[in-house]
Design a protein around this motif. Structure first.
Motif, PDB file in Angstrom:
ATOM      1  N   GLY A 200      37.907 -19.366 109.211  1.00  0.00           N
ATOM      2  CA  GLY A 200      36.986 -20.446 109.531  1.00  0.00           C
ATOM      3  C   GLY A 200      37.491 -21.440 110.547  1.00  0.00           C
ATOM      4  N   GLN A 201      38.678 -21.247 111.090  1.00  0.00           N
ATOM      5  CA  GLN A 201      39.225 -22.175 112.083  1.00  0.00           C
ATOM      6  C   GLN A 201      39.742 -21.387 113.287  1.00  0.00           C
ATOM      7  N   PRO A 202      38.871 -21.026 114.215  1.00  0.00           N
ATOM      8  CA  PRO A 202      39.297 -20.249 115.390  1.00  0.00           C
ATOM      9  C   PRO A 202      40.381 -20.977 116.185  1.00  0.00           C
ATOM     10  N   GLY A 203      41.387 -20.243 116.579  1.00  0.00           N
ATOM     11  CA  GLY A 203      42.469 -20.831 117.352  1.00  0.00           C
ATOM     12  C   GLY A 203      43.531 -21.517 116.531  1.00  0.00           C
ATOM     13  N   VAL A 204      43.351 -21.542 115.222  1.00  0.00           N
ATOM     14  CA  VAL A 204      44.348 -22.153 114.329  1.00  0.00           C
ATOM     15  C   VAL A 204      45.059 -21.046 113.567  1.00  0.00           C
ATOM     16  N   TYR A 205      46.373 -21.146 113.529  1.00  0.00           N
ATOM     17  CA  TYR A 205      47.203 -20.155 112.857  1.00  0.00           C
ATOM     18  C   TYR A 205      48.087 -20.870 111.838  1.00  0.00           C
ATOM     19  N   ALA A 206      48.785 -20.076 111.007  1.00  0.00           N
ATOM     20  CA  ALA A 206      49.625 -20.698 109.982  1.00  0.00           C
ATOM     21  C   ALA A 206      50.788 -19.793 109.635  1.00  0.00           C
ATOM     22  N   ASP A 207      51.947 -20.426 109.415  1.00  0.00           N
ATOM     23  CA  ASP A 207      53.081 -19.750 108.797  1.00  0.00           C
ATOM     24  C   ASP A 207      52.991 -20.007 107.301  1.00  0.00           C
ATOM     25  N   LEU A 208      53.073 -18.928 106.515  1.00  0.00           N
ATOM     26  CA  LEU A 208      52.876 -19.038 105.080  1.00  0.00           C
ATOM     27  C   LEU A 208      54.158 -18.682 104.338  1.00  0.00           C
ATOM     28  N   ASP A 209      54.599 -19.576 103.454  1.00  0.00           N
ATOM     29  CA  ASP A 209      55.672 -19.278 102.520  1.00  0.00           C
ATOM     30  C   ASP A 209      55.024 -18.993 101.176  1.00  0.00           C
ATOM     31  N   ILE A 210      55.205 -17.754 100.673  1.00  0.00           N
ATOM     32  CA  ILE A 210      54.464 -17.284  99.498  1.00  0.00           C
ATOM     33  C   ILE A 210      55.447 -16.944  98.389  1.00  0.00           C
ATOM     34  N   THR A 211      55.303 -17.610  97.266  1.00  0.00           N
ATOM     35  CA  THR A 211      56.138 -17.322  96.098  1.00  0.00           C
ATOM     36  C   THR A 211      55.254 -16.774  94.995  1.00  0.00           C
ATOM     37  N   THR A 212      55.569 -15.555  94.552  1.00  0.00           N
ATOM     38  CA  THR A 212      54.794 -14.900  93.501  1.00  0.00           C
ATOM     39  C   THR A 212      55.682 -14.719  92.283  1.00  0.00           C
ATOM     40  N   THR A 213      55.237 -15.211  91.150  1.00  0.00           N
ATOM     41  CA  THR A 213      55.989 -15.048  89.903  1.00  0.00           C
ATOM     42  C   THR A 213      55.091 -14.409  88.853  1.00  0.00           C
ATOM     43  N   VAL A 214      55.695 -13.527  88.046  1.00  0.00           N
ATOM     44  CA  VAL A 214      54.992 -12.877  86.937  1.00  0.00           C
ATOM     45  C   VAL A 214      55.877 -13.016  85.718  1.00  0.00           C
ATOM     46  N   GLY A 215      55.407 -13.767  84.718  1.00  0.00           N
ATOM     47  CA  GLY A 215      56.208 -13.976  83.517  1.00  0.00           C
ATOM     48  C   GLY A 215      56.425 -12.702  82.741  1.00  0.00           C
ATOM     49  N   THR A 216      55.334 -12.042  82.383  1.00  0.00           N
ATOM     50  CA  THR A 216      55.391 -10.792  81.624  1.00  0.00           C
ATOM     51  C   THR A 216      54.321  -9.849  82.134  1.00  0.00           C
ATOM     52  N   PHE A 217      54.687  -8.594  82.314  1.00  0.00           N
ATOM     53  CA  PHE A 217      53.729  -7.563  82.700  1.00  0.00           C
ATOM     54  C   PHE A 217      53.856  -6.402  81.725  1.00  0.00           C
ATOM     55  N   LEU A 218      52.736  -5.896  81.237  1.00  0.00           N
ATOM     56  CA  LEU A 218      52.711  -4.829  80.243  1.00  0.00           C
ATOM     57  C   LEU A 218      51.783  -3.710  80.699  1.00  0.00           C
TER      58      LEU A 218
END
Length: 427
Positions: free
Chosen positions: A259-277
Motif C-alpha cells: 500500500g505504499q509505492p516506493g517505500v521499502y523496509a528492512d525487517l527484523d523477524i523473531t519467531t518463537t514457538v513454546g511447544t509444538f506437538l
C-alpha cells in the motif's frame, strides 16, 4: 512444525574392511573398535543422482523450464557389533537438493545401541527418529517405490528437524502370542539446526526472513507404539513428536511495504514457538507383491512473531540522477498464529516380474483444518521403479497438485505439477 508460521504473517553384502571408515566410527561413536574382529565390521553406502522439473512454480530452487539436476546424495556407513548386546554405527552423508544441502559432508547418524534383553534396550548418540512408518528409511531408495515419500507427512524441507536427533531412546517389546506383538519406545534429545540449513529455507518460504542469525530449540521428545498384528503383513503404528523452546531470528532487507509505492523496509523477524506437538496414525499391509499404506497426521503449535520494521524511501540527490536514502520512523508489530495442520495419504504399490514396481498415491494437506479452504494441497502421485540389478535402480515419478500448500516458490499457483527421475547405486 509444518505450519507454525503463516505466509501472510510472515539384502546387502559386506565389503572389505577399510581403516579410514573405522576411524570415523571411533570418533563419532566414542567407543574403541580396536577390540572388534575385522570380519564383524560392515561397510555400506549409496550414491544417487536425480532430476526434477516443475510447472507453474519453482520448487526447491530453479526447477521450471529446463528443470534441475541439483538432486543427488552420497553416503558411506560403518557398523560393528563388538559384543552380543552392543551395536555401533555411523554414517557420513553429502546431499544436494535444490537450494538445500549443497553437498556439505555431515554425520548423518552415529549411535551405540545396547540391548539389555532380546527386545529391550537403550540407544544413545545421533539416531533416526521413529516417526511415522517411513522416517527411519526415508533416505533408503531400495525400500521405496517412489522418488519422494508422501510430502504431506515427510516434508523434504523439514529433514533437518525430523530425520534424526541427538539424545537417547529406550525401547522394549512384548509378545502377545496369538495377538501378535507390540513394540514401543520413548526418545528425547536436541537437534543440529543451522542458520543456512533446510529448516532455514523453509522459514524463508514462510516469510520468516531471508537470512538468519540464529535458529535454536531446547529439546525434541516423542514416542512410538507399533503393533505387529496377527494378520500376516499388517502393522499398525501410533507415533508422536514435539519440541520445546524454538526460536529463529531472521532478517529481510528491502521488502516492499504493501500500500505504499516506493517505500521499502528492512525487517527484523523473531519467531518463537513454546511447544509444538504432532501425531501420526499409520497402517501398512504387505502381501506378496502388494504394499498398501495409510497415514493420518494432526499437529498443533502456537507461534509468537515480533517484527521490527525499519522503513525507508529514496529522494532525489544533489547531483542529477542521484538518490538519497531517507529513513522513516521504525515500528514494531507482534502477532500470534496457530498451527492446526491436518494431512493424510493413501498409497498402493505392486511389484511385477520381480524388477518392476508401480505405485499410486493420493495425498491431502490442510494448513488449518478449521478452515480447509484457506491453504491446502490435494495431489496425485504416479511412480514406477525398475531394478536394473539387485543394487542399481531407476525411478520415475509424476505428481499433480491442486493448491499451493506444498509449493516453496511463493508463486501461489492454483495447480502445478512435478516430474522427477532418479537412479541409485547401493553397495
Amino acid at each position: 512444525m509444518t505450519a507454525c508460521i503463516q505466509r501472510h504473517a510472515i539384502p546387502r553384502r559386506a565389503v572389505p574392511f577399510q581403516g579410514a571408515c573405522v576411524v570415523i566410527a571411533v570418533l563419532a561413536v566414542g567407543t574403541p573398535l580396536a577390540a572388534v574382529e575385522l570380519d564383524s565390521i560392515q561397510i555400506h553406502g549409496f550414491i544417487s543422482q536425480g532430476y526434477y522439473r516443475t510447472t507453474q512454480t519453482d520448487w526447491y530452487g530453479s526447477s521450471q523450464d529446463a528443470g534441475s539436476f541439483a538432486f543427488n546424495e552420497a553416503a558411506i556407513n560403518a557398523s560393528a557389533q563388538p559384543l552380543d548386546s552392543l551395536r555401533l554405527g555411523v554414517q557420513l552423508l553429502a546431499r544436494d537438493f535444490g537450494d538445500s544441502g549443497n553437498n556439505r559432508i555431515e554425520i548423518d547418524w552415529a549411535f551405540a545401541d545396547w540391548r539389555a534383553a532380546a527386545r529391550s534396550g537403550l540407544k544413545v548418540g545421533r539416531f533416526k527418529m521413529p516417526y511415522g512408518l517411513y522416517n527411519e528409511s526415508r533416505d533408503l531408495d531400495f525400500d521405496h517405490p517412489t522418488v519422494f515419500l508422501p510430502e504431506v507427512i515427510y516434508l523434504p524441507q523439514l529433514r533437518d528437524y525430523t530425520l534424526a536427533l541427538n539424545g537417547a531412546m529406550v525401547y522394549s517389546g512384548v509378545d502377545l502370542g496369538g495377538a501378535g506383538q507390540v513394540d514401543g519406545c520413548l526418545f528425547v534429545g536436541g537437534q543440529n539446526l543451522r542458520e543456512e540449513g533446510d529448516l532455514a529455507n523453509y522459514l524463508t518460504d514462510l516469510n520468516g526472513g531471508d537470512s538468519f542469525s540464529s535458529i535454536s530449540l531446547d529439546y525434541i521428545f516423542g514416542s512410538t507404539v507399533t503393533w505387529q498384528t496377527p494378520l500376516d503383513g499388517l502393522r499398525l503404528r501410533a507415533s508422536g513428536a514435539g519440541f520445546k523452546g524454538f526460536e529463529a531470528v531472521g532478517r529481510a532487507e528491502g521488502s516492499d511495504v504493501p500500500g505504499q509505492p516506493g517505500v521499502y523496509a528492512d525487517l527484523d523477524i523473531t519467531t518463537t514457538v513454546g511447544t509444538f506437538l504432532s501425531g501420526i496414525l499409520s497402517a501398512e499391509y504387505q502381501r506378496e507383491g502388494l504394499t498398501m499404506a495409510f497415514e493420518y497426521l494432526r499437529e498443533y503449535g502456537r507461534s509468537e512473531i515480533d517484527i521490527v520494521s525499519q522503513p525507508f524511501t529514496y529522494i532525489p540527490g544533489a547531483l542529477p540522477g542521484s538518490t538519497i536514502r531517507l529513513n522513516l520512523p521504525a515500528s514494531q508489530v507482534h502477532s500470534t498464529t496457530y498451527s492446526l495442520g491436518e494431512a493424510m495419504y493413501g498409497s498402493a504399490s505392486y511389484r511385477l516380474f520381480d524388477r518392476i514396481e508401480l505405485s499410486v498415491t493420493r495425498q491431502v494437506r490442510f494448513s488449518n483444518r478449521n478452515h480447509p479452504g484457506s491453504r491446502f494441497d490435494r495431489s496425485w502421485c504416479f511412480a514406477g521403479r525398475y531394478d536394473i540389478f539387485s543394487n542399481w535402480l531407476v525411478k520415475a515419478e509424476w505428481q499433480y497438485h491442486d493448491g499451493y500448500e506444498l509449493d516453496t516458490g511463493r508463486d501461489f499457483p492454483e495447480s502445478w505439477s512435478l516430474f522427477a527421475l532418479k537412479t541409485t547405486v547401493d553397495f
